[in-house]
Write a protein that holds these residues in place. Sequence first.
Motif, PDB file in Angstrom:
ATOM      1  N   LEU A 172     -13.476 -62.227  -1.125  1.00 30.75           N
ATOM      2  CA  LEU A 172     -14.374 -61.225  -1.723  1.00 30.75           C
ATOM      3  C   LEU A 172     -15.516 -61.887  -2.487  1.00 30.75           C
ATOM      4  CD1 LEU A 172     -12.381 -58.319  -3.395  1.00 30.75           C
ATOM      5  CD2 LEU A 172     -14.068 -58.191  -1.570  1.00 30.75           C
ATOM      6  N   ASP A 173     -15.161 -62.912  -3.286  1.00 28.18           N
ATOM      7  CA  ASP A 173     -16.191 -63.625  -4.051  1.00 28.18           C
ATOM      8  C   ASP A 173     -17.223 -64.236  -3.111  1.00 28.18           C
ATOM      9  OD1 ASP A 173     -14.846 -62.935  -6.287  1.00 28.18           O
ATOM     10  OD2 ASP A 173     -14.043 -64.919  -6.725  1.00 28.18           O
TER      11      ASP A 173
ATOM     12  N   ALA B 295      -9.155 -62.451  -3.107  1.00 29.87           N
ATOM     13  CA  ALA B 295     -10.141 -62.578  -4.186  1.00 29.87           C
ATOM     14  C   ALA B 295     -11.179 -63.631  -3.823  1.00 29.87           C
ATOM     15  CB  ALA B 295      -9.436 -62.948  -5.492  1.00 29.87           C
TER      16      ALA B 295
ATOM     17  N   ARG C 270     -19.448 -61.495  -1.769  1.00 34.75           N
ATOM     18  CA  ARG C 270     -20.358 -61.055  -2.825  1.00 34.75           C
ATOM     19  C   ARG C 270     -21.517 -62.040  -2.984  1.00 34.75           C
ATOM     20  NH1 ARG C 270     -17.925 -60.396  -8.752  1.00 34.75           N
ATOM     21  NH2 ARG C 270     -17.555 -62.607  -8.487  1.00 34.75           N
TER      22      ARG C 270
ATOM     23  N   GLU D 238     -15.992 -51.185  -5.068  1.00 30.63           N
ATOM     24  CA  GLU D 238     -16.614 -51.275  -6.387  1.00 30.63           C
ATOM     25  C   GLU D 238     -17.297 -52.621  -6.577  1.00 30.63           C
ATOM     26  OE1 GLU D 238     -13.841 -50.950  -9.622  1.00 30.63           O
ATOM     27  OE2 GLU D 238     -15.413 -50.451 -11.058  1.00 30.63           O
ATOM     28  N   MET D 239     -16.649 -53.663  -6.066  1.00 32.43           N
ATOM     29  CA  MET D 239     -17.191 -55.004  -6.287  1.00 32.43           C
ATOM     30  C   MET D 239     -18.397 -55.296  -5.403  1.00 32.43           C
ATOM     31  SD  MET D 239     -15.095 -58.453  -6.514  1.00 32.43           S
ATOM     32  CE  MET D 239     -15.717 -59.982  -5.854  1.00 32.43           C
TER      33      MET D 239
ATOM     34  N   GLU E  39     -25.570 -61.543  -2.169  1.00 31.88           N
ATOM     35  CA  GLU E  39     -26.604 -61.724  -3.194  1.00 31.88           C
ATOM     36  C   GLU E  39     -27.673 -62.717  -2.752  1.00 31.88           C
ATOM     37  OE1 GLU E  39     -24.586 -62.593  -6.885  1.00 31.88           O
ATOM     38  OE2 GLU E  39     -23.818 -60.537  -7.023  1.00 31.88           O
TER      39      GLU E  39
ATOM     40  N   GLU F 265     -17.398 -57.476 -13.644  1.00 32.86           N
ATOM     41  CA  GLU F 265     -16.929 -57.736 -12.301  1.00 32.86           C
ATOM     42  C   GLU F 265     -15.867 -58.819 -12.396  1.00 32.86           C
ATOM     43  OE1 GLU F 265     -19.912 -58.089  -9.059  1.00 32.86           O
ATOM     44  OE2 GLU F 265     -21.226 -58.115 -10.782  1.00 32.86           O
ATOM     45  N   PRO F 266     -14.869 -58.777 -11.528  1.00 34.70           N
ATOM     46  CA  PRO F 266     -13.860 -59.818 -11.589  1.00 34.70           C
ATOM     47  C   PRO F 266     -14.454 -61.188 -11.247  1.00 34.70           C
ATOM     48  CG  PRO F 266     -13.491 -58.356  -9.717  1.00 34.70           C
ATOM     49  CD  PRO F 266     -14.586 -57.769 -10.526  1.00 34.70           C
ATOM     50  N   ARG F 267     -13.916 -62.203 -11.857  1.00 30.13           N
ATOM     51  CA  ARG F 267     -14.239 -63.592 -11.533  1.00 30.13           C
ATOM     52  C   ARG F 267     -15.730 -63.900 -11.584  1.00 30.13           C
ATOM     53  NH1 ARG F 267     -10.910 -61.347  -8.315  1.00 30.13           N
ATOM     54  NH2 ARG F 267     -12.370 -61.174  -6.594  1.00 30.13           N
ATOM     55  N   ARG F 268     -16.376 -63.435 -12.630  1.00 31.50           N
ATOM     56  CA  ARG F 268     -17.775 -63.782 -12.811  1.00 31.50           C
ATOM     57  C   ARG F 268     -17.952 -64.309 -14.233  1.00 31.50           C
ATOM     58  NH1 ARG F 268     -22.695 -62.649 -10.091  1.00 31.50           N
ATOM     59  NH2 ARG F 268     -22.192 -60.926  -8.751  1.00 31.50           N
TER      60      ARG F 268
END
Lengths: 251, 294
Positions: B228-229, B225, B232, B253-254, B236, A108-111
């Motif tokens: 989105l983070d 980005a 996410r 997808e993310m 969680e 995953e991006p940025r993990r």
Amino acid sequence: MRRDPVLDVRRLSKSFILHAVSGREVVAFNDVSFNITVGEHVALAGMSGAGKSSLLKCIYRTYRPNEGEVWLQIHAGEYVDMCALSDVEIAAIRSHEIGYVSQFLRSEPRRGALDIVVKSALQRGMNHDDAHDAAKLALQRVGIEPRLWDVYASVLSGGEKQRVNLAAGTVHPPRLLLLDEPLSALDPENRALALDLISSLSHRGVAVVSIFHDLEAIQRLASRVLVMEKGRLIAERNPQELDERLAAAAR
Amino acid sequence: MTTASTDRRFTVARLSVPAWMLKVEGLGKVYGPHDDRIVGSTGPEAGTAKSPINGSVVAAWNVSFAVAAGEALGIVGESGSGKSTVLRCLAGDTSSTTGSATIRLADGDVSLLDADAAKRRRLRIDTVSVVYQDPAEGLKLNVTAGGNIAEPLTAAGWRNFGKIRARASDLLSRTEVPLNRMDDLVRAFSGGMRQRVQIAKALANSPSVVLFDEPTTGLDASVAAGVLDLIRSLLEEHRIAAVVVSHDFSVIEMLTQRCLVMQHGRVVESALTDQLLEDPHHPYTQRLVAAARA
């Protein structure tokens, strides 16, 4: 009496319909059957394009098979057919029972590296503290140093990514481990670590289906070799008798 | 071959899967008069959502799905596919023509679509939140960040000013908005920061369901980005049932594990997100994936 299989693949077939090329059908593999018991390691061999990776992806259900059954043991004597499950059920089985380690880390991006492995441990039902401990151990086992733990996995080297991937797939021993060229970018030292790790999982009862491009890994780890050609399973070999040319052809 | 499978029969295990928290059945939205024939004259095979018979627009038809707590479901498609219509029906921003949507709460089931206006407002305060593409839809731009978050809190019955302030600053720090901006008007905020305030407001009353409508579309790549983070990590941490609508497969997808693909108002394919990306079946999904991978 034969031992119960962990995985029993029956008459599995997969083809793709490419609508952009006027509906052309491309066959990945056809009528594949095999089974594997606790602690067994089955390596798939054959030329590239023989259907090996597609077969692994069908077992994991990233690809949706056209026909056949994939029976996976999830409790003593109890099975599910991966081909008959709903999406939600497949997601649950994947996170609890199956490890899938591909050649490329689809991170995953940025993990960060540790975060990726912790997430995998949490999905396996570990609690927060145990997941962190297990993740750190898993990263150490594959030689990823603590200074890399909080670095975004996307900026790691190919070999480091592969090892993070391996750590995530093995942080909690799964019932079934699917390996698709998990060592291809590793230097000799880290390769040795990874080989030890995979071998120790077999000793702990994990059933493994693998694709390796080199004979040495196959002979070190596999208990049986299934040879694929043009989408069909054509032979079973003892790893020690495996033809060098056949293993090399997969490169 | 010795490895050939036996013909023995296996005992089939009973699987326990997470119970749904949001369930949508047969949702439809039609603009204009309609009957079976008119609905049948639209869709992917007809190549249009607008009926050639009478010009009615079948924006969404026969949409069904279920989402569990802690799960995010994606809806992907081009603009005009009907994905935002579905979301707006669930949010109560527009009325649906047919179908049902149920939220399962600890104290019983709540029906979303046939609720009256007062009940809908109530649900939007503490049960269903929406994060819109345009923060101006979810926020009052001429009100401070803190004031925007206070609005759903006071609507839910919070009266103590100190507690409201404390809750607002907690939410803003969780969405990474600098606390010294709390008393600035949202109008003075950048696009990314507005989106973070909107997300903070959406979480104010710990909703069961959060609907995201293109939450990062229109933001600069680096800002998108960051948002989105944030989404996410919130998904969680919280046991939310989320629906994420996007035209962008990288967002889907993310954030999501399962996904519906919509075209001309219909669901043409529904699968695990990795299946859609690696083994798309429907011609439209294959085109979308090919475009995203280019």
